[in-house]
Design a protein around this motif. Structure first.
Motif, short mmCIF file in Angstrom:
data_model
loop_
_atom_site.label_atom_id
_atom_site.label_comp_id
_atom_site.label_asym_id
_atom_site.label_seq_id
_atom_site.Cartn_x
_atom_site.Cartn_y
_atom_site.Cartn_z
N ASP A 86 -47.73 -64.15 -61.27
CA ASP A 86 -48.82 -64.09 -60.42
C ASP A 86 -48.65 -63.96 -58.58
OD1 ASP A 86 -51.97 -63.33 -60.32
OD2 ASP A 86 -52.14 -65.49 -59.27
N HIS A 137 -49.46 -60.82 -56.11
CA HIS A 137 -50.10 -61.24 -54.90
C HIS A 137 -49.23 -60.28 -53.20
CE1 HIS A 137 -52.18 -64.58 -56.98
NE2 HIS A 137 -53.09 -62.87 -56.81
N HIS A 161 -53.66 -55.36 -60.38
CA HIS A 161 -54.54 -56.31 -60.66
C HIS A 161 -55.38 -55.79 -61.75
CE1 HIS A 161 -52.53 -59.32 -58.23
NE2 HIS A 161 -53.74 -60.68 -59.25
N HIS A 206 -53.66 -64.57 -66.54
CA HIS A 206 -53.55 -63.44 -65.70
C HIS A 206 -51.87 -63.15 -65.42
CE1 HIS A 206 -55.46 -61.94 -62.29
NE2 HIS A 206 -54.29 -62.84 -61.38
N VAL A 265 -50.33 -59.95 -64.93
CA VAL A 265 -50.33 -58.94 -63.75
C VAL A 265 -49.17 -58.26 -63.34
CG1 VAL A 265 -52.88 -59.17 -62.63
CG2 VAL A 265 -50.70 -60.27 -62.26
FE LIG Z 1 -53.53 -62.33 -59.23
#
Ligand SMILES: [Fe+2]
Length: 388
Positions: free
Chosen positions: A190, A194, A259, A273, A277
């Motif tokens: 994650d 990002h 995302h 999550h 992603v």
């Molecule tokens: Fe995220």
């Protein structure tokens, strides 16, 4: 006009001591049962009592928190009337705490009504918010974004505005030290997503770029170490910092296609999550492809990735990400997650609809058509590199 917002960030070993310096009467701690079991809430309560504060605990936040949970917590918060709200947990806990505080501060509004507000809520009249992450992933301690799950509709709801930003983020690596390797791996993916999406979305900017680049360097240097040896506190600390830095980065830029697709997959099949992603990250890099060649090259340079002669930086970067994901045992395709071909076929329309309902989709340098999103899911199912 652009804004850069960030909480006060207290970081490094023993940064939880910051709690003992707070001024106030009472704190409402939002967490989950597992965090209580690990003894982390006790640590927080001890520090708060040194500050002369009373505290109470709501430990009912589930993974992918629902609106119902938020309402329940907010009702208890209103009864208690705290001047500090302290979230101790992963992204789900922090998002739930942010949303509960909105309802606590604005009982005249429902959480759905807050959707779409950009400022002017007047939060802070009753309380301030502290986030203490126990995973090194979402960076929710440094962002205003709130993701909740509409359980009936099997979809994610994104809301929040600059005012839902935490006042203080306490990034103490001791709080993430108990993460098992699988959780370290998926939350680490994650962080990487990002950093890369924050650096390449259409809202990228000079202030957030440096944060995103530093975060992705830290992930490439330390994620594998943190997964292999959870006692490696240097790697833990660097990944904990990376998560917060990436949060500040994408929180002041935007996330994009990986995302949108990952949120959709998570909403339908309950894939965690970071795993969802992270899985889509290399596919989205391949899809955006040459539209961002210069940026892929900048990323490759920052992590000293050698690009074979005649190859572009985008495919080389996608391959490096798959290499890292494979080394920490993260799935490279939807099939590997254990979803059957029939389940994919039956849910494809829903998956595509969800992805298009996600604001992150239009932040990609190349915005896909409906047919392309459908193809993206099919290619990601089979683990096939994007060639369209
Ligand atoms: Fe995220």
């Amino acid at each position: 006009m652009w804004y850069f917002v960030s909480p006060e960030v207290v970081f490094g070993p023993d940064s939880a001591i910051r709690l003992s310096q707070l001024a106030g009467k009472s704190a409402f701690i939002v967490t989950d049962a597992n965090i209580v079991k690990l003894g982390l809430v006790e640590k927080v309560k001890e520090q708060l009592s040194q500050a002369g504060m009373e505290s109470t605990v709501f430990d009912g936040v589930e993974p992918d928190p629902s609106i119902e949970t938020v309402r329940k917590g907010a009702a208890l918060m209103s009864e208690y009337g705290p001047d500090w709200v302290v979230a101790v947990g992963g992204g789900s806990v922090m998002d739930a705490a942010k949303a509960m505080r909105v309802e606590y501060e604005r009982p005249d509004m429902t959480i759905e009504e807050v959707f779409g507000w950009t400022s002017g809520l007047g939060l802070g009249a009753k309380s301030r918010l502290i986030c203490i992450p126990t995973t090194s992933g979402t960076g929710a301690e440094a962002t205003w974004a709130i993701v909740l799950t509409d359980t009936a509709e099997r979809r994610k709801l994104s809301l929040g505005c600059r005012e839902t930003l935490p006042d203080i983020a306490i990034v103490d690596p001791a709080f993430a030290a108990e993460m098992p390797p699988g959780l370290t791996a998926q939350t680490g993916m994650d962080v990487l997503t990002h950093a890369i999406e924050g650096f390449t979305s259409t809202w990228r900017n000079d202030i957030s770029d440096g944060l995103c680049l530093r975060a992705l360097q830290l992930v490439f240097r330390y994620l594998l170490r943190a997964c292999r040896d959870g006692q490696d506190m240097e790697a833990r600390e660097k990944m904990h910092n990376a998560a917060c830095i990436a949060g500040m980065g994408f929180g002041n830029s935007m996330i994009a296609l990986a995302h949108a697709a990952g949120h959709s997959l998570g909403g339908v099949f309950h894939v965690p999550h970071g795993r969802a992603v992270g899985l889509f990250l290399p596919y989205s890099i391949e899809f955006i492809g040459e539209a961002h060649e210069e940026l892929w090259a900048e990323i490759a340079h920052s992590i000293r990735l050698e690009i074979p002669k005649g190859e572009k930086a985008g495919p080389a970067l996608a391959r490096a990400i798959r290499g890292l994901a494979g080394s920490i045992k993260e799935p490279l395709s939807i099939k590997e997650i254990g979803i059957s071909p029939d389940s994919l076929d039956n849910s494809l329309e829903k998956l595509v609809d969800n992805a298009f309902a996600d604001a992150a989709l239009i932040m990609a340098a190349r915005v896909p058509s409906v047919e392309e999103v459908e193809k993206l899911f099919r290619y990601a199912y089979d683990g096939k590199s994007i060639d369209f």
